[in-house]
Motif scaffolding. Structure first.
Motif, PDB file in Angstrom:
ATOM      1  N   ARG A 131     -27.705 -24.311   4.099  1.00  0.00           N
ATOM      2  CA  ARG A 131     -29.071 -23.843   4.311  1.00  0.00           C
ATOM      3  C   ARG A 131     -29.104 -22.363   4.631  1.00  0.00           C
ATOM      4  NH1 ARG A 131     -31.628 -28.264   8.301  1.00  0.00           N
ATOM      5  NH2 ARG A 131     -31.423 -30.064   6.945  1.00  0.00           N
ATOM      6  N   ASP A 132     -28.271 -21.974   5.610  1.00  0.00           N
ATOM      7  CA  ASP A 132     -28.282 -20.566   6.016  1.00  0.00           C
ATOM      8  C   ASP A 132     -27.803 -19.666   4.889  1.00  0.00           C
ATOM      9  OD1 ASP A 132     -29.145 -21.484   8.369  1.00  0.00           O
ATOM     10  OD2 ASP A 132     -27.291 -21.175   9.485  1.00  0.00           O
ATOM     11  N   GLY A 151     -27.596 -20.366   1.669  1.00  0.00           N
ATOM     12  CA  GLY A 151     -28.515 -20.413   0.536  1.00  0.00           C
ATOM     13  C   GLY A 151     -29.695 -19.503   0.781  1.00  0.00           C
ATOM     14  N   ARG A 152     -30.248 -19.571   1.971  1.00  0.00           N
ATOM     15  CA  ARG A 152     -31.405 -18.743   2.284  1.00  0.00           C
ATOM     16  C   ARG A 152     -31.041 -17.261   2.223  1.00  0.00           C
ATOM     17  NH1 ARG A 152     -32.645 -19.492   7.997  1.00  0.00           N
ATOM     18  NH2 ARG A 152     -30.983 -17.984   8.046  1.00  0.00           N
ATOM     19  N   TYR A 163     -30.389 -16.151  -1.403  1.00  0.00           N
ATOM     20  CA  TYR A 163     -31.633 -16.051  -2.158  1.00  0.00           C
ATOM     21  C   TYR A 163     -32.429 -14.832  -1.697  1.00  0.00           C
ATOM     22  CZ  TYR A 163     -35.741 -17.934  -4.529  1.00  0.00           C
ATOM     23  OH  TYR A 163     -36.809 -18.134  -5.344  1.00  0.00           O
ATOM     24  N   THR A 164     -32.508 -14.649  -0.376  1.00  0.00           N
ATOM     25  CA  THR A 164     -33.199 -13.482   0.162  1.00  0.00           C
ATOM     26  C   THR A 164     -32.566 -12.210  -0.356  1.00  0.00           C
ATOM     27  OG1 THR A 164     -33.515 -14.767   2.158  1.00  0.00           O
ATOM     28  CG2 THR A 164     -33.992 -12.433   2.305  1.00  0.00           C
ATOM     29  N   MET A 181     -30.825 -11.804  -3.082  1.00  0.00           N
ATOM     30  CA  MET A 181     -31.165 -11.674  -4.498  1.00  0.00           C
ATOM     31  C   MET A 181     -32.536 -11.032  -4.660  1.00  0.00           C
ATOM     32  SD  MET A 181     -29.313 -13.066  -7.027  1.00  0.00           S
ATOM     33  CE  MET A 181     -29.102 -14.617  -7.847  1.00  0.00           C
ATOM     34  N   LEU A 182     -33.479 -11.495  -3.850  1.00  0.00           N
ATOM     35  CA  LEU A 182     -34.842 -10.978  -3.984  1.00  0.00           C
ATOM     36  C   LEU A 182     -34.977  -9.580  -3.397  1.00  0.00           C
ATOM     37  CD1 LEU A 182     -37.187 -14.010  -3.357  1.00  0.00           C
ATOM     38  CD2 LEU A 182     -36.215 -13.177  -5.456  1.00  0.00           C
ATOM     39  N   LYS A 183     -33.952  -9.146  -2.679  1.00  0.00           N
ATOM     40  CA  LYS A 183     -33.988  -7.811  -2.096  1.00  0.00           C
ATOM     41  C   LYS A 183     -33.429  -6.788  -3.080  1.00  0.00           C
ATOM     42  CE  LYS A 183     -33.122  -7.950   2.582  1.00  0.00           C
ATOM     43  NZ  LYS A 183     -32.144  -7.939   3.660  1.00  0.00           N
ATOM     44  N   MET A 184     -32.645  -7.272  -4.050  1.00  0.00           N
ATOM     45  CA  MET A 184     -32.011  -6.354  -4.990  1.00  0.00           C
ATOM     46  C   MET A 184     -33.090  -5.643  -5.803  1.00  0.00           C
ATOM     47  SD  MET A 184     -28.932  -6.921  -4.285  1.00  0.00           S
ATOM     48  CE  MET A 184     -27.905  -6.220  -5.536  1.00  0.00           C
ATOM     49  N   SER A 185     -32.737  -4.455  -6.307  1.00  0.00           N
ATOM     50  CA  SER A 185     -33.708  -3.752  -7.140  1.00  0.00           C
ATOM     51  C   SER A 185     -33.854  -4.519  -8.438  1.00  0.00           C
ATOM     52  CB  SER A 185     -33.225  -2.339  -7.431  1.00  0.00           C
ATOM     53  OG  SER A 185     -32.244  -2.370  -8.426  1.00  0.00           O
ATOM     54  N   ARG A 217     -27.795 -16.073 -12.764  1.00  0.00           N
ATOM     55  CA  ARG A 217     -28.279 -15.962 -11.381  1.00  0.00           C
ATOM     56  C   ARG A 217     -28.504 -17.347 -10.795  1.00  0.00           C
ATOM     57  NH1 ARG A 217     -33.287 -12.727 -11.926  1.00  0.00           N
ATOM     58  NH2 ARG A 217     -32.980 -12.839 -14.165  1.00  0.00           N
ATOM     59  N   THR A 248     -26.714 -18.857  -7.492  1.00  0.00           N
ATOM     60  CA  THR A 248     -27.557 -19.265  -6.374  1.00  0.00           C
ATOM     61  C   THR A 248     -27.295 -20.714  -6.021  1.00  0.00           C
ATOM     62  OG1 THR A 248     -29.225 -17.855  -7.326  1.00  0.00           O
ATOM     63  CG2 THR A 248     -29.923 -19.238  -5.517  1.00  0.00           C
ATOM     64  N   TYR A 269     -42.207  -4.965   1.908  1.00  0.00           N
ATOM     65  CA  TYR A 269     -43.023  -6.166   1.697  1.00  0.00           C
ATOM     66  C   TYR A 269     -44.427  -5.962   2.236  1.00  0.00           C
ATOM     67  CZ  TYR A 269     -38.401  -7.417   0.635  1.00  0.00           C
ATOM     68  OH  TYR A 269     -37.169  -7.398   0.077  1.00  0.00           O
ATOM     69  N   TYR A 326     -41.896  -9.987  -6.765  1.00  0.00           N
ATOM     70  CA  TYR A 326     -41.750  -8.663  -6.169  1.00  0.00           C
ATOM     71  C   TYR A 326     -43.113  -7.994  -6.033  1.00  0.00           C
ATOM     72  CZ  TYR A 326     -36.669  -8.299  -6.309  1.00  0.00           C
ATOM     73  OH  TYR A 326     -35.346  -8.452  -6.083  1.00  0.00           O
ATOM     74  N   ARG A 353     -39.240 -17.617  -0.751  1.00  0.00           N
ATOM     75  CA  ARG A 353     -38.094 -18.011   0.057  1.00  0.00           C
ATOM     76  C   ARG A 353     -38.371 -19.331   0.746  1.00  0.00           C
ATOM     77  NH1 ARG A 353     -36.365 -13.625   4.237  1.00  0.00           N
ATOM     78  NH2 ARG A 353     -37.498 -15.040   5.586  1.00  0.00           N
ATOM     79  N   TYR A 399     -38.038 -22.115  -1.741  1.00  0.00           N
ATOM     80  CA  TYR A 399     -36.633 -22.347  -2.033  1.00  0.00           C
ATOM     81  C   TYR A 399     -35.968 -23.079  -0.872  1.00  0.00           C
ATOM     82  CZ  TYR A 399     -31.703 -21.341  -2.548  1.00  0.00           C
ATOM     83  OH  TYR A 399     -30.354 -21.465  -2.628  1.00  0.00           O
ATOM     84  N   TYR A 400     -36.264 -22.626   0.315  1.00  0.00           N
ATOM     85  CA  TYR A 400     -35.634 -23.196   1.499  1.00  0.00           C
ATOM     86  C   TYR A 400     -36.008 -24.667   1.637  1.00  0.00           C
ATOM     87  CZ  TYR A 400     -33.736 -23.192   6.216  1.00  0.00           C
ATOM     88  OH  TYR A 400     -32.984 -23.447   7.314  1.00  0.00           O
ATOM     89  N   LEU A 427     -34.105 -26.580  -0.807  1.00  0.00           N
ATOM     90  CA  LEU A 427     -32.700 -26.583  -0.411  1.00  0.00           C
ATOM     91  C   LEU A 427     -32.443 -27.577   0.705  1.00  0.00           C
ATOM     92  CD1 LEU A 427     -29.967 -25.133  -0.768  1.00  0.00           C
ATOM     93  CD2 LEU A 427     -30.679 -23.539   0.984  1.00  0.00           C
TER      94      LEU A 427
END
Lengths: 577, 614
Positions: free
Chosen positions: A110-111, A113-114, A117-118, A120-124, A136, A140, A428, B236, B245, B248-249, B252
């Motif tokens: 869980r940790d 994976g989260r 995923y986070t 991944m979503l932070k990447m440019s 991807r 993941t 964000y 994004y 997230r 997804y969580y 998961l």
């Protein structure tokens, strides 16, 4: 086809304790929270297991050698009961241990994976465009899963096995020291073989993962665009192509299972360890023929040699599993360690609202190694201004929008919103103040309502209805079988124009300060386009907003024809330089 | 059907899967037999040679051990000790070599061939399924079916079945050997086993359900990741990271719970039904009982030793067999799913007696009372009739959602009409060979599709000529000359993701693709709506070149681009509302006239400038 471009640790399959320690240290944060479970699975349950595993044979030896000759039935019953009870306790301990391990694995998954995923979503956006969706997904989903299994299950199991192996072997040697000779003879070549096999296996494991990611990527691309494949009647060619992409995967698949065969056949305790024990046993038979040991002693020695060898072989087996699973753990780290190209500031600026003024100050930008698209571009847009960008295809209009969304950072120069560098903002929080329609209408599978409020923290039914009305969606949405709660599938029940209107409604449903529109009405038919335009114009009076529609959609045309026409054309020239 | 509904259905499938019967297993084997037939050497090895050799080599060492104790030791014969001991060790080595190493390699080889053959056929069939299936099934689920299901099916055919045969053989040979030494222990074991089997059966019933559930949760998780990673730009742009997230969580957590239970049950099975568990305890008592016969003299010490070893050896395959019984039962679900998709009726297939298309194909189109609905409750076309002579350029106009794109879908035979007939060159389109038929078309869609391949492969995607056409004119005609020059390796530059070309340029590539295919009919679905003026110009010029002299069907909202076409067909309320040339329709003063007035007025009038807000 640009395949797996994530920078890989050059892998010869070679292992090293140092490298493993490094990997495990990187994962240490995922362990920290669960110290009670760790304490249990790394220390308590293995110790209990070791004690029982070592004690039970001792009990049977005592039973045969001491209790049975006495002929006292009470003692026999007592001993048998104790043995049975011990066996039950051992099994309960084992089940408890398994439960805690899998629980640990689940928590770590869980940790991890989260976080993954986070991250991944932070990447440019560059990261996402570089790597096919299939790849991807694989990272993941499957890699994090295997990494979590390594942390939650394999590592504690290996640790427990070391403890139990040492305990059982120790007790065996305490009873009779002679098997130590056999162990000393057996282990050096055995360990060498195991390590060689592990190295080979790891190489196949990595190749198999990469191969499978490639296959998945192919499936993803063609399934997502199946209409074009069919229209071009390319089905047979795609199938052929699929077959060629399967091949490298299948080669490593085959190699993997051959390695597994050697593993199961030889390295597994039932393999060489048992055969070697038998060989030593038969050789000791010579001592019995010579009259040096009794038949009873011979039988006991045979058992003892096996008892000394097999637990140690099991330890090696588990070590090997651990090494194999570390491939997945390293693949996960490759992504986690990759820094985003658009890093977040330590304490980002978190405005409640934006004024909405935009300034580009000598901004230059290029995608990857390509020639620069924007060179020293400067302009300002005041809050509340409506501005259109026009220019040739490929001159960078959508790129401007991507930069404003901070999908990418410019290579030089600065973009300022309300006078503050975009990079200073909390990304964000900033993005939540925008209303955006991207170039192609993209909706998620789910209900219409879920799509409309996607990502909007606060929304009311009134806001949703108002957005629907503004984007001229009210009529067709209410004609859908379940209205707002109709589930949209991957293409069937809405036309292209309706989807695009919904994406516009999605942007308008938010409480935005800046509206960015990239061809928002390209495929909307004429009459509704007109209605939408009127509605949005009326709505614009209510609060400050800047629009940045890109090329000459009819919608944008109007804005360009209006008071901003000179400004717009001047900027267009600037853009195309 | 939504993805959630499909998955729900799968859970039901897995739950209601009938118990494993010989008949069902046999049926699956028969269905897959054609695929396996060319692999007969591997099959003989896996199903016959290796099980027999493995069984024999596995019982010999125990017998040797008995001979050492009963014969070699009393005679104090070192030679016999060496002979029997050597024989035992050799056989043990052979057993590992044959039953594990060779078996694994053969099985893996068989599986790779099955994955390659079956996987390719499955994938080809998937692509052949009609669009209705593709549009109602999430991509993630299709990937899961083509990937995991195929690998599981290969495991069933190439591993689970041979392993079952091998261990069944080994079990029978071992039991037979024990009976030959002494029948009494086996009689007792046989009396006890029903209880054990019953417990195991009940346990595995539950286990199977848990496995089905964790698979479904896995599919859901994959689908969730797929859709969000494929649309990462939207996430994004909305700053919706935390929302995505959370979704997804949630997926998961649900998956990890199901998965944990599954793995935990596997551990329970190790304690309960595996050799180390209940059976081993039972065997221990049995061996102890045999010890009594040794004391009373009705069994020799060597026999006792051999029986002890053999009972353990019989239990190991028993446990493995029980496990494989469950593996087969579980893998039957994906295997049957694969089979059902392979003979799915949803495929718009060839009918008997279809004919190839000859050189004289003209491209006349006629719709006769065509009715069509994607879902029964919402008809799209309610009796559409029109005809288009070869070489004419015709546009469809009408409010969005009225079924303009549907006409193209029907014309391409992505769907079949519910009622009515579509004729091309006077023949029902179903009478043509599908591949031949579709190759007569070139299409340009609103949103360009670019594959992650080289530019050349992308342009030649629709070209089926023996010798690839010269791309020079195509490139020039679509205004891609500059683009090709700017790419590092020209035409052979791999295009990847969203990065390398702008949307307008991508559309030019799809126009080039349409042109390179040298079609007889050109279908255009809003091809210029996403381009900017310059690329629009290039696209329009390219289309003019590609479509010259060919039947062209055009869909566009921009009525200005349609003025010079031969005919305009206005659709409304599911039927042909009006038709005629631009001038005729304007003169009639109907729906088209209204649309035209609205569009032109807006362009001519200068709207009031949007005042900056206070």
């Amino acid at each position: 086809m640009s395949t797996t471009a994530i920078k890989q640790v050059p892998d010869s399959g070679r292992l090293g304790l140092a490298r493993q320690a490094r990997v495990i240290r990187r994962y240490a944060p995922y362990y920290k929270r669960h110290w009670v479970k760790l304490f249990l699975v790394f220390l308590i349950t293995p110790l209990v297991g070791a004690v029982f595993n070592a004690l039970l044979p001792v009990l049977s030896i005592l039973l045969i050698d001491e209790v049975l000759p006495r002929g006292d039935y009470l003692w026999v019953v007592l001993f048998v009961t104790a043995t049975a009870f011990g066996a039950v306790l051992r099994d309960v301990n084992f089940l408890l241990e398994s439960f805690i391990r899998f629980n640990l694995k689940m928590e770590v998954l869980r940790d991890l994976g989260r976080d993954f995923y986070t991250h991944m979503l932070k990447m440019s956006m560059a990261f996402h465009t570089e790597h096919p969706v299939g790849e991807r997904i694989f990272r993941t989903f499957i890699d994090t899963h295997d990494a979590a299994r390594m942390l939650g299950v394999s590592l504690p199991t290996a640790a427990a096995m070391v403890l139990q192996g040492l305990a059982v072997t120790g007790i065996t040697l305490f009873i009779d020291w002679r098997p130590a000779v056999a162990i000393a003879l057996f282990f050096p070549p055995y360990v060498a073989l195991t390590l060689y096999l592990t190295r080979l296996w790891r190489r196949f494991d990595r190749a198999m993962r990469e191969g499978r990611a490639g296959v998945t990527a192919h499936l993803q691309e063609t399934y997502a665009n199946v209409m074009v494949v069919k229209a071009a009647t390319r089905e047979d060619d795609e199938a052929k192509r699929y077959r060629t992409r399967l091949r490298p995967f299948l080669r490593s698949f085959y190699g993997w299972f051959v390695c597994e065969g050697f593993q199961e056949g030889l390295v597994h305790p039932a393999g060489l360890a048992v055969i070697f024990s038998a060989l030593m046993g038969f050789m000791l038979g010579y001592l019995h023929i010579q009259g040096q040991i009794t038949l009873g002693q011979w039988v006991a020695l045979q058992g003892l040699i096996a008892g000394g060898l097999i637990p140690l072989a099991t330890v090696i087996l588990h070590y090997q599993t651990l090494c194999r699973e570390m491939v997945a753990a390293e693949r996960v780290l490759e992504v986690l360690q990759r820094e985003s190209q658009t890093p977040d500031p330590a304490a980002g600026h978190r405005p409640e609202r934006l004024q909405g003024s935009i300034a580009f100050d000598r901004v230059s930008f290029a995608y990857g190694d390509e020639p620069p698209l924007l060179k020293d571009l400067s302009f300002t847009i005041k809050a509340g201004e409506h501005v259109a960008f026009v220019g040739n295809s490929g001159c960078g209009k959508s790129t401007l929008l991507h930069l404003l969304l901070r999908f990418y950072d410019p290579q030089s120069g600065a973009i300022r919103i309300d006078g503050i560098d975009l990079r200073e903002y909390d990304r964000y929080r900033y993005r939540r103040r925008l209303g955006v329609v991207l170039q192609r209408p993209r909706l998620f599978p789910g209900t219409v309502r879920e799509n409309l409020v996607h990502g909007a923290a606060h929304h009311t039914p009134e806001m949703v209805e108002r957005a629907l009305a503004l984007a001229d969606c009210t009529d067709f949405v209410h004609q859908l079988p379940q209205g707002l709660d109709t589930v949209m599938d991957e293409g069937g029940n809405l036309s292209g124009g309706q989807k695009q209107r919904l994406t516009l409604a999605r942007a308008l449903a938010r409480d935005f300060d800046i509206l960015l529109l990239d061809e928002p009405l390209a495929s909307v038919d004429v009459d509704s386009e007109l209605r939408i335009y009127e509605a949005v114009r009326r709505a614009s009076g209510a609060r400050p907003w800047s629009t940045l529609p890109t090329p000459l959609t009819p919608f944008a045309t109007w804005i360009a024809y209006s008071s901003l026409m000179p400004a717009a054309s001047r900027r267009a020239e600037a853009t195309t330089t | 059907m939504s993805s959630a509904q499909v998955l729900e259905k799968d859970v039901k499938d897995a739950k209601s899967a009938p118990p494993l019967t010989v008949g069902r297993t046999f049926q699956v084997l028969v269905r897959f037999f054609p695929l396996l037939r060319p692999l007969w050497p591997q099959l003989i090895l896996l199903f016959l040679v290796l099980p027999l050799a493995g069984s024999v080599t596995s019982v010999v060492p125990a017998l040797c051990n008995r001979m050492i104790i009963d014969v070699a030791f009393p005679r104090k014969s070192v030679k016999m000790l060496a002979a029997f001991g050597g024989m035992a060790v050799l056989m043990m080595l052979m057993e590992r070599l044959l039953s594990v190493i060779v078996r694994n390699a053969t099985s893996a080889h068989l599986r790779t061939r099955v994955i390659e053959g079956l996987g390719t056929r499955f994938y080809r069939n998937m692509l052949g399924l009609d669009l209705r299936y593709h549009q109602s099934t999430p991509v993630g689920e299709k990937i899961f079916r083509s990937d995991t299901d195929i690998i599981d099916t290969a495991e069933l055919l190439g591993l689970a079945f041979p392993m079952t045969v091998q261990y069944l053989c080994q079990f029978l040979v071992t039991v037979l050997t024990i009976c030959l030494i002494d029948w009494r222990p086996m009689a007792i074991a046989a009396a006890c086993s029903p209880v054990f089997l019953l417990v195991a059966q009940q346990f595995f019933n539950y286990y199977r359900k848990v496995d089905a559930r964790q698979r479904v949760e896995g599919e859901k998780l994959t689908a969730q990741v797929e859709q969000s990673l494929a649309n990462v730009a939207v996430i994004y742009a909305h700053g919706a990271r935390s929302h995505s997230r959370f979704q997804y969580y949630r997926a998961l957590v649900r998956y990890s719970l199901a998965n944990m239970l599954y793995w935990f049950l596997q551990q329970v099975s190790i304690v309960v039904v595996w050799p180390s568990g209940l059976p081993a305890t039972m065997a221990g008592y049995l061996i102890g009982l045999c010890g009594y016969w040794v004391i009373t003299g009705s069994m020799t010490l060597g026999q006792w030793q051999a029986i002890g070893l053999l009972i353990i050896q019989a239990i190991v395959p028993l446990g493995i067999l029980l496990n494989y019984y469950q593996v087969i039962r579980l893998r039957m679900v994906p295997a049957e799913r694969v089979l059902s998709l392979l003979d799915s009726e949803k495929r718009i297939g060839e009918r008997p007696g279809t004919r190839p298309i000859e050189a004289g194909f003209r491209g006349d189109i006629e719709f006769k009372d065509v009715c069509f609905a994607y879902t029964p409750e919402k008809p799209v076309l309610r009796g559409v009739s029109f005809s288009i002579r070869a070489g004419r350029r015709v546009a469809f106009v009408g409010p969005s959602g009225i079924g303009k794109s549907t006409i193209l879908n029907l014309l391409l035979r992505f769907y079949e009409p519910d009622d009515g007939q579509i004729l091309v060159d006077g023949e029902d389109i179903r009478s043509y060979r599908l591949a031949d038929y579709r190759r007569q078309f070139g299409i340009v869609l609103q949103s360009p599709v670019i594959f992650e391949r080289t530019l050349r492969e992308n342009i030649l995607y629709g070209a089926h000529q023996e010798t690839p056409p010269d791309l020079g004119p195509v490139i020039r005609g679509t205004g891609l000359t500059g683009v090709v020059a700017a790419l590092p390796h020209g035409l052979d530059t791999p295009l990847c993701g969203d990065g390398s070309l702008s949307l307008g340029q991508k559309q030019c590539v799809t126009v080039a693709r349409c042109m390179a295919g040298e079609p007889r009919l050109v279908l255009l679905d809003e091809p210029t709506s996403l381009g900017d003026p310059a690329s629009k110009q290039a696209i329009v010029e390219g289309i003019d070149m590609a479509a010259s002299g060919k039947t062209t069907v055009f869909i566009s909202h921009d009525l200005l681009t349609l003025r010079n076409l031969d005919e305009i067909i206005v659709l409304n309320e599911g039927v042909v509302w009006e038709r005629g040339t631009h001038a005729e329709l304007l003169a009639r003063g109907g729906l088209y006239h209204g649309l035209w007035t609205m569009q032109t007025q807006r362009r001519v009038d200068t709207p009031t400038p949007g005042e900056p807000a206070p």
